[in-house]
Scaffold this motif. Structure first.
Motif, PDB file in Angstrom:
ATOM      1  N   GLN A   1       0.823  -1.209   0.000  1.00 53.17           N
ATOM      2  CA  GLN A   1       0.000   0.000   0.000  1.00 53.17           C
ATOM      3  C   GLN A   1       0.860   1.264   0.000  1.00 53.17           C
ATOM      4  O   GLN A   1       0.593   2.212  -0.735  1.00 53.17           O
ATOM      5  CB  GLN A   1      -0.897  -0.001   1.241  1.00 53.17           C
ATOM      6  N   HIS A   2       1.890   1.264   0.843  1.00 46.48           N
ATOM      7  CA  HIS A   2       2.724   2.472   0.952  1.00 46.48           C
ATOM      8  C   HIS A   2       3.359   2.812  -0.400  1.00 46.48           C
ATOM      9  O   HIS A   2       3.553   3.967  -0.737  1.00 46.48           O
ATOM     10  CB  HIS A   2       3.815   2.252   2.003  1.00 46.48           C
TER      11      HIS A   2
ATOM     12  N   GLY B   1       7.615  -7.123  -7.776  1.00 46.31           N
ATOM     13  CA  GLY B   1       6.955  -6.702  -6.540  1.00 46.31           C
ATOM     14  C   GLY B   1       7.640  -7.293  -5.327  1.00 46.31           C
ATOM     15  O   GLY B   1       7.020  -7.992  -4.531  1.00 46.31           O
TER      16      GLY B   1
ATOM     17  N   MET C   1       8.979  -7.307  -1.852  1.00 40.17           N
ATOM     18  CA  MET C   1       9.046  -6.680  -0.521  1.00 40.17           C
ATOM     19  C   MET C   1      10.479  -6.769  -0.025  1.00 40.17           C
ATOM     20  O   MET C   1      11.167  -7.762  -0.261  1.00 40.17           O
ATOM     21  CB  MET C   1       8.171  -7.441   0.477  1.00 40.17           C
TER      22      MET C   1
ATOM     23  N   GLY D   1       7.446  -0.253   3.926  1.00 38.35           N
ATOM     24  CA  GLY D   1       6.383  -0.944   4.646  1.00 38.35           C
ATOM     25  C   GLY D   1       6.976  -1.502   5.927  1.00 38.35           C
ATOM     26  O   GLY D   1       8.174  -1.828   5.958  1.00 38.35           O
ATOM     27  N   ASP D   2       6.158  -1.612   6.961  1.00 31.78           N
ATOM     28  CA  ASP D   2       6.706  -2.228   8.184  1.00 31.78           C
ATOM     29  C   ASP D   2       7.018  -3.698   7.917  1.00 31.78           C
ATOM     30  O   ASP D   2       7.941  -4.263   8.494  1.00 31.78           O
ATOM     31  CB  ASP D   2       5.747  -2.064   9.370  1.00 31.78           C
ATOM     32  N   GLY D   3       6.270  -4.310   7.001  1.00 25.86           N
ATOM     33  CA  GLY D   3       6.551  -5.699   6.632  1.00 25.86           C
ATOM     34  C   GLY D   3       7.833  -5.802   5.819  1.00 25.86           C
ATOM     35  O   GLY D   3       8.745  -6.556   6.154  1.00 25.86           O
ATOM     36  N   GLY D   4       7.910  -5.035   4.757  1.00 25.36           N
ATOM     37  CA  GLY D   4       9.068  -5.079   3.868  1.00 25.36           C
ATOM     38  C   GLY D   4      10.351  -4.690   4.577  1.00 25.36           C
ATOM     39  O   GLY D   4      11.396  -5.332   4.383  1.00 25.36           O
TER      40      GLY D   4
ATOM     41  N   ASN E   1       1.768   0.359   9.677  1.00 27.03           N
ATOM     42  CA  ASN E   1       0.343   0.051   9.904  1.00 27.03           C
ATOM     43  C   ASN E   1       0.182  -1.270  10.651  1.00 27.03           C
ATOM     44  O   ASN E   1      -0.903  -1.840  10.673  1.00 27.03           O
ATOM     45  CB  ASN E   1      -0.433   0.049   8.577  1.00 27.03           C
TER      46      ASN E   1
ATOM     47  N   SER F   1       0.875  -4.102   9.864  1.00 23.82           N
ATOM     48  CA  SER F   1       0.116  -5.004   9.008  1.00 23.82           C
ATOM     49  C   SER F   1       0.825  -5.199   7.666  1.00 23.82           C
ATOM     50  O   SER F   1       1.516  -4.309   7.178  1.00 23.82           O
ATOM     51  CB  SER F   1      -1.255  -4.369   8.759  1.00 23.82           C
ATOM     52  N   LEU F   2       0.612  -6.366   7.103  1.00 22.74           N
ATOM     53  CA  LEU F   2       0.927  -6.568   5.689  1.00 22.74           C
ATOM     54  C   LEU F   2      -0.276  -5.977   4.953  1.00 22.74           C
ATOM     55  O   LEU F   2      -1.193  -6.673   4.527  1.00 22.74           O
ATOM     56  CB  LEU F   2       1.111  -8.059   5.390  1.00 22.74           C
ATOM     57  N   GLY F   3      -0.253  -4.644   4.870  1.00 28.23           N
ATOM     58  CA  GLY F   3      -1.462  -3.902   4.559  1.00 28.23           C
ATOM     59  C   GLY F   3      -2.120  -4.261   3.239  1.00 28.23           C
ATOM     60  O   GLY F   3      -3.342  -4.418   3.162  1.00 28.23           O
ATOM     61  N   MET F   4      -1.325  -4.402   2.203  1.00 30.58           N
ATOM     62  CA  MET F   4      -1.912  -4.676   0.890  1.00 30.58           C
ATOM     63  C   MET F   4      -2.643  -6.008   0.887  1.00 30.58           C
ATOM     64  O   MET F   4      -3.725  -6.150   0.308  1.00 30.58           O
ATOM     65  CB  MET F   4      -0.799  -4.652  -0.173  1.00 30.58           C
ATOM     66  N   VAL F   5      -2.057  -6.983   1.561  1.00 24.35           N
ATOM     67  CA  VAL F   5      -2.687  -8.299   1.605  1.00 24.35           C
ATOM     68  C   VAL F   5      -3.931  -8.244   2.498  1.00 24.35           C
ATOM     69  O   VAL F   5      -4.974  -8.825   2.189  1.00 24.35           O
ATOM     70  CB  VAL F   5      -1.687  -9.368   2.096  1.00 24.35           C
TER      71      VAL F   5
HETATM   72  C1  LIG Z   1       8.900 -11.052  -0.846  1.00 26.11           C
HETATM   73  C2  LIG Z   1       7.419 -10.904  -0.892  1.00 26.11           C
HETATM   74  N1  LIG Z   1       6.635 -11.702  -0.149  1.00 26.11           N
HETATM   75  C3  LIG Z   1       5.307 -11.551  -0.188  1.00 26.11           C
HETATM   76  C4  LIG Z   1       4.719 -10.593  -0.960  1.00 26.11           C
HETATM   77  C5  LIG Z   1       3.190 -10.446  -1.010  1.00 26.11           C
HETATM   78  N2  LIG Z   1       2.826  -9.114  -0.526  1.00 26.11           N
HETATM   79  C6  LIG Z   1       2.526  -8.097  -1.357  1.00 26.11           C
HETATM   80  S1  LIG Z   1       2.198  -6.678  -0.566  1.00 26.11           S
HETATM   81  C7  LIG Z   1       2.417  -7.392   0.925  1.00 26.11           C
HETATM   82  C8  LIG Z   1       2.256  -6.612   2.189  1.00 26.11           C
HETATM   83  C9  LIG Z   1       3.346  -5.640   2.381  1.00 26.11           C
HETATM   84  O1  LIG Z   1       3.326  -5.207   3.710  1.00 26.11           O
HETATM   85  P1  LIG Z   1       4.115  -3.911   4.121  1.00 26.11           P
HETATM   86  O2  LIG Z   1       5.527  -4.026   3.681  1.00 26.11           O
HETATM   87  O3  LIG Z   1       3.909  -3.665   5.565  1.00 26.11           O
HETATM   88  O4  LIG Z   1       3.447  -2.780   3.245  1.00 26.11           O
HETATM   89  P2  LIG Z   1       1.949  -2.197   3.341  1.00 26.11           P
HETATM   90  O5  LIG Z   1       1.145  -2.877   2.297  1.00 26.11           O
HETATM   91  O6  LIG Z   1       1.440  -2.484   4.704  1.00 26.11           O
HETATM   92  O7  LIG Z   1       2.115  -0.749   3.078  1.00 26.11           O
HETATM   93  C10 LIG Z   1       2.728  -8.751   0.787  1.00 26.11           C
HETATM   94  C11 LIG Z   1       2.944  -9.689   1.908  1.00 26.11           C
HETATM   95  C12 LIG Z   1       5.577  -9.797  -1.741  1.00 26.11           C
HETATM   96  N3  LIG Z   1       5.126  -8.867  -2.569  1.00 26.11           N
HETATM   97  N4  LIG Z   1       6.922  -9.952  -1.657  1.00 26.11           N
END
Ligand SMILES: Cc1ncc(C[n+]2csc(CCOP(=O)(O)OP(=O)(O)O)c2C)c(N)n1
Ligand SMILES: Cc1cc2nc3c(=O)[nH]c(=O)nc-3n(C[C@H](O)[C@H](O)[C@H](O)COP(=O)(O)OP(=O)(O)OC[C@H]3O[C@@H](n4cnc5c(N)ncnc54)[C@H](O)[C@@H]3O)c2cc1C
Ligand SMILES: [Mg+2]
Lengths: 569, 189
Positions: free
Chosen positions: A389-390, A413, A415, A439-442, A467, A469-473
């Motif tokens: 999302q970010h 794509g 992360m 992203g907090d996930g990335g 967030n 969260s893995l926001g986009m998912v």
């Molecule tokens: C290496 C990898 N694993 C899984 C995904 C699937 N995926 C796409 S967007 C996303 C969420 C990303 O979370 P975050 O980095 O926090 O960003 P946000 O969407 O919350 O801004 C995921 C898990 C991906 N794109 N890349």
């Protein structure tokens, strides 16, 4: 020239190719190469990263902004397999990369030697070409070819695998005068008949749009695309990777199309009678349901790669060649046309569907953080993003006037790209401001590189859009999986303390009032900074083309009485 | 698409660098799409260092995109789908058949009918060598099924254009302009 070892030949060849920066990690199989590095310092500087994936991403981003070939080193086996994601990322986004891996000694190849992985076999589908070098004397020729292939035509990654014993053998260094490859001769200039046909289509078009892609940035055709738009008076839409190829504040600029593109763009494409596609490949994120994509439009496709022509759409005119050459030719033949009805229609769409408004909330909206980043920097910086999302908000709420200032992972794509890519950008652009929107996930996929960043004192500013969260998912679960939220909420570490542990300044904003001061404080600090922006966790990214829908069915911003908008696939 | 294309499989010919890995690279593009290669024949071409390949893939395959992608491979000088062109195509097969005093002459008769030659004879078997299109080989095999076929091996199709046309016109002829090197940003010194 005197005899050199294979390792010295690699380094000598890199110097001749103009390589100044290399990212990598040593290991058994490439130790001889590392042994030779000091002899070539400071012509070639090596940066030690903490994971080979990051070496490849850093080299990738370095290439994107410097226009030079990115180079990374990895050892055999796990070192080599760790760069695979980075290679795939560069492959999908057409980035020139030369990856040099050490292999087990020639006698052990194919015998399950310690730390052996068939990396040339593994990377066949994700490289433009790759080499296993078994004769030391071939090294200069191979490296020369690797750079040539990586950087010409449609750019892409090339891998060169060299066994440890070959690095150690000696031979005379012979630099080939030129590259001779029978099966590789990219076509650079378009067919004049097609140029004429394209000019005619443009003259006749009532509702044309320009789709400006990554190819514009790759070929640095900034002036040419602008000339076409201004001369022929045609609105410009940039793909995600085309962003910053056309000035973001230009009156003809309309933003991004596609899955999270501007509503007005998707409708304009849907209603258009002529798409002028320049260096873009009609990715499925852009077209939506392909069979209903731009039903009324003829298409001019300017593209260097013959395999992209006719792949997703059938062009009426095809300008195969370097898009800069194609535009220069085309621009000679186009004339100004007033298009009052078309511009009025687009203005109406923009007025009735203001896709990028930020509503008033008590919480910190992620979009608000991006907007403040734009305001404070004035857009005079490089913006790197992760995926999610970010990433979309960084594309939507920032206006990129600085050419080639937006660095993102589009096709794969990936992360985690946000951290190492920022390193590559900063290494290529030492005096420049680099903001990485994470992203907090990335961020947590590659944050170990904060150690590298602290070590080399790269003053990168990280804006974590936190967030929890893995926001986009999470958004997809909410919209398309009956709000069944599984494995996307996260309990995050304390990013400020984490930054401090790496010797990096950590800052936090928990309310709107703190956002701007944190950004300013980060920019006043000379070193790297991690900013933890704690944002509203359940914000969704719009507009959106639901999966399987056509652009004509784009869902615009919801009214926000109910966060859950009805979207049907 | 003509009626003929619908039933005929694709015949694709390629001129490639004679190097390790080239077959792997090419086949990888078909594999990625899950396409099956029905036959594949490789051997030296008229030019030293270049090999010539003939592929046959199922008629329902979307061959166009794969052909374009294979053409991009650095080791591939040229590839083209010649299914709709005027071509000569042949394959060779060897069939080992069990024989005894009673049926040997029948089998020799059948071989004659197909202009197959007998290339090996033992007291219990003969090997027939036949050249022709796939239908001819199929027909011979069919006829021999009344006897005991011990083994069948086929080379797969090889093909070239009829007449004096060059199957793989070299780029130089098509496009005189040589590659000059990329302008910035990706310049190579
Ligand atoms: C290496 C990898 N694993 C899984 C995904 C699937 N995926 C796409 S967007 C996303 C969420 C990303 O979370 P975050 O980095 O926090 O960003 P946000 O969407 O919350 O801004 C995921 C898990 C991906 N794109 N890349
Ligand atoms: C979560 C997520 C969401 C996304 N949503 C969107 C979205 O809503 N909208 C969107 O647009 N994208 C979106 N993307 C990105 C999308 O997946 C593609 O990466 C992107 O659209 C590709 O843009 P492109 O075709 O311009 O660039 P590329 O994929 O890099 O293609 C460039 C094309 O230009 C050609 N080319 C290269 N050099 C030259 C040259 N010198 N001359 C001529 N041609 C050249 C290449 O051969 C290639 O065909 C999203 C990605 C992610 C990860
Ligand atoms: Mg997140």
């Amino acid at each position: 020239m005197a005899e050199l070892t294979g390792a010295q030949m690699v380094m000598e060849s890199l110097v001749r190719e103009g390589t100044e920066h290399v990212f990598g990690i040593p290991g058994g199989a490439n130790l001889p190469l590392y042994d030779a590095i000091p002899q070539y310092y400071p012509k070639v500087r090596h940066y030690l990263v903490k994971h080979e994936q990051c070496a490849a991403h850093a080299a990738d981003a370095y290439a994107r902004v410097s226009g030079k070939v990115g180079v990374c080193f990895a050892t055999s086996g796990p070192g080599a397999t760790n760069i695979v994601t980075g290679i795939a990322n560069a492959w999908m986004d057409s980035v020139p990369l030369v990856c040099i891996t050490g292999a087990v000694i020639s006698a052990l190849i194919g015998r399950d030697g310690f730390q052996e992985a068939d990396i040339t076999g593994i990377t066949i589908p994700i490289t433009k070409h790759n080499y296993l070098v078994l004769d030391v004397a071939e090294i200069p020729k191979v490296i020369r070819e690797a750079f040539h292939i990586a950087s010409t035509g449609r750019p892409g990654p090339v891998l060169v695998d060299i066994p440890r014993d070959v690095f150690q053998q000696k031979a005379e260094f012979v630099w080939p005068e030129k590259v001779e490859l029978k099966g590789y001769r990219p076509r650079l200039y378009p067919d004049p008949a097609e140029v004429a046909k394209a000019a005619e289509l443009i003259a006749e078009a009532k509702r044309p749009v320009i789709l400006s892609g990554h190819g514009i940035i790759i070929s640095q055709a900034y002036d040419e695309i602008r000339e076409l738009a201004e001369k022929a008076n045609i609105p410009v839409i940039t793909t995600l990777l085309g962003i910053s190829g056309f000035p973001g504040t230009h009156p003809l600029y309309m933003g991004m199309p596609g899955m999270h593109g501007m509503y007005w763009n998707n409708i304009a494409i849907h209603e258009s009678d002529l798409l002028i596609a320049a260096g873009m490949r009609f990715d499925d994120r852009i077209t939506g349901r392909l069979k209903d994509f731009a039903p009324n439009a003829k298409i001019i496709h300017m593209e260097i790669d013959p395999a992209e022509i006719g792949k997703n759409v059938r062009p009426t005119a095809t300008l195969q060649g370097d898009v800069r050459n194609s535009l220069r030719e085309l621009n000679k033949h186009v004339q100004h046309v007033e298009r009052p009805d078309w511009f009025a229609r687009i203005e109406g769409l923009r007025r009735d569907h203001p896709s990028i408004t930020i509503r008033e909330t008590a919480d910190v909206l992620p979009q608000y953080v991006i907007q403040k980043l734009y305001e404070v920097t004035g857009g005079d910086c490089y913006v790197v993003t992760g995926v999610g999302q970010h990433q979309m908000w960084a594309a939507q709420f920032f206006w990129y006037d600085k050419p080639n200032s937006f660095v993102t992972s589009g096709g794969l794509g990936t992360m985690g790209f946000e951290v190492p890519a920022a390193m590559g950008v900063q290494a290529a652009k030492p005096g420049e401001l680099v903001w990485s929107v994470c992203g907090d996930g990335g961020f947590q996929m590659t944050m170990q590189e904060l150690a590298t960043i602290a070590e080399y004192e790269w003053p990168i500013k990280f804006a974590i859009i936190n967030n929890n969260s893995l926001g986009m998912v999470r958004q997809w679960q909410q919209l398309f999986y009956s709000n069944n939220i599984v494995a996307t909420p996260m309990r995050n570490p304390d990013f400020v303390k984490l930054a401090e542990a790496f010797g990096v300044l950590g800052l936090r904003a928990t309310c709107k009032e703190e956002v701007e001061p944190v950004i300013r404080q980060a920019m006043e600090h000379d070193g790297p900074v991690v900013c933890d922006f704690q944002v509203k966790g359940d914000e969704n990214c719009y507009p959106m083309v639901p999966p399987g829908a056509s652009l004509g069915e784009t869902v615009d911003l919801p009214t926000y009485e109910d966060e859950r908008v009805e979207v049907t696939a | 698409m003509s009626q003929r294309d619908k039933i005929q499989p694709h015949t694709i010919i390629a001129l490639v660098e004679d190097r390790p890995g080239v077959l792997n690279r090419i086949v990888s593009k078909w594999r990625q799409r899950g396409f099956n290669i029905e036959s594949l024949a490789v051997g030296h071409s008229e030019t030293a260092g270049l090999s010539r390949m003939t592929f046959v893939v199922d008629a329902n395959t979307d061959a166009e995109q794969v052909v374009k992608q294979v053409d991009k491979l650095v080791d591939v000088v040229n590839i083209r789908d010649i299914s709709t062109e005027e071509i000569v195509s042949r394959e060779m097969a060897m069939i080992k058949v069990r024989v005894d005093a009673g049926n040997r002459s029948h089998i020799i008769e059948i071989a004659d009918l197909f202009r197959a030659s007998i290339v090996d004879v033992s007291s219990e078997s003969v090997i027939l060598e036949v050249t022709g299109d796939e239908a001819k080989v199929d027909a011979l095999f069919e006829l021999l099924s009344d006897y005991t076929v011990i083994e069948l091996v086929r080379t797969g199709r090889v093909a070239m254009l009829r007449g004096s046309a060059v199957s793989h016109p070299r780029d130089e002829d098509e496009e005189p302009e040589r590659f000059q090197g990329f302008e910035p940003p990706y310049s190579v010194k």
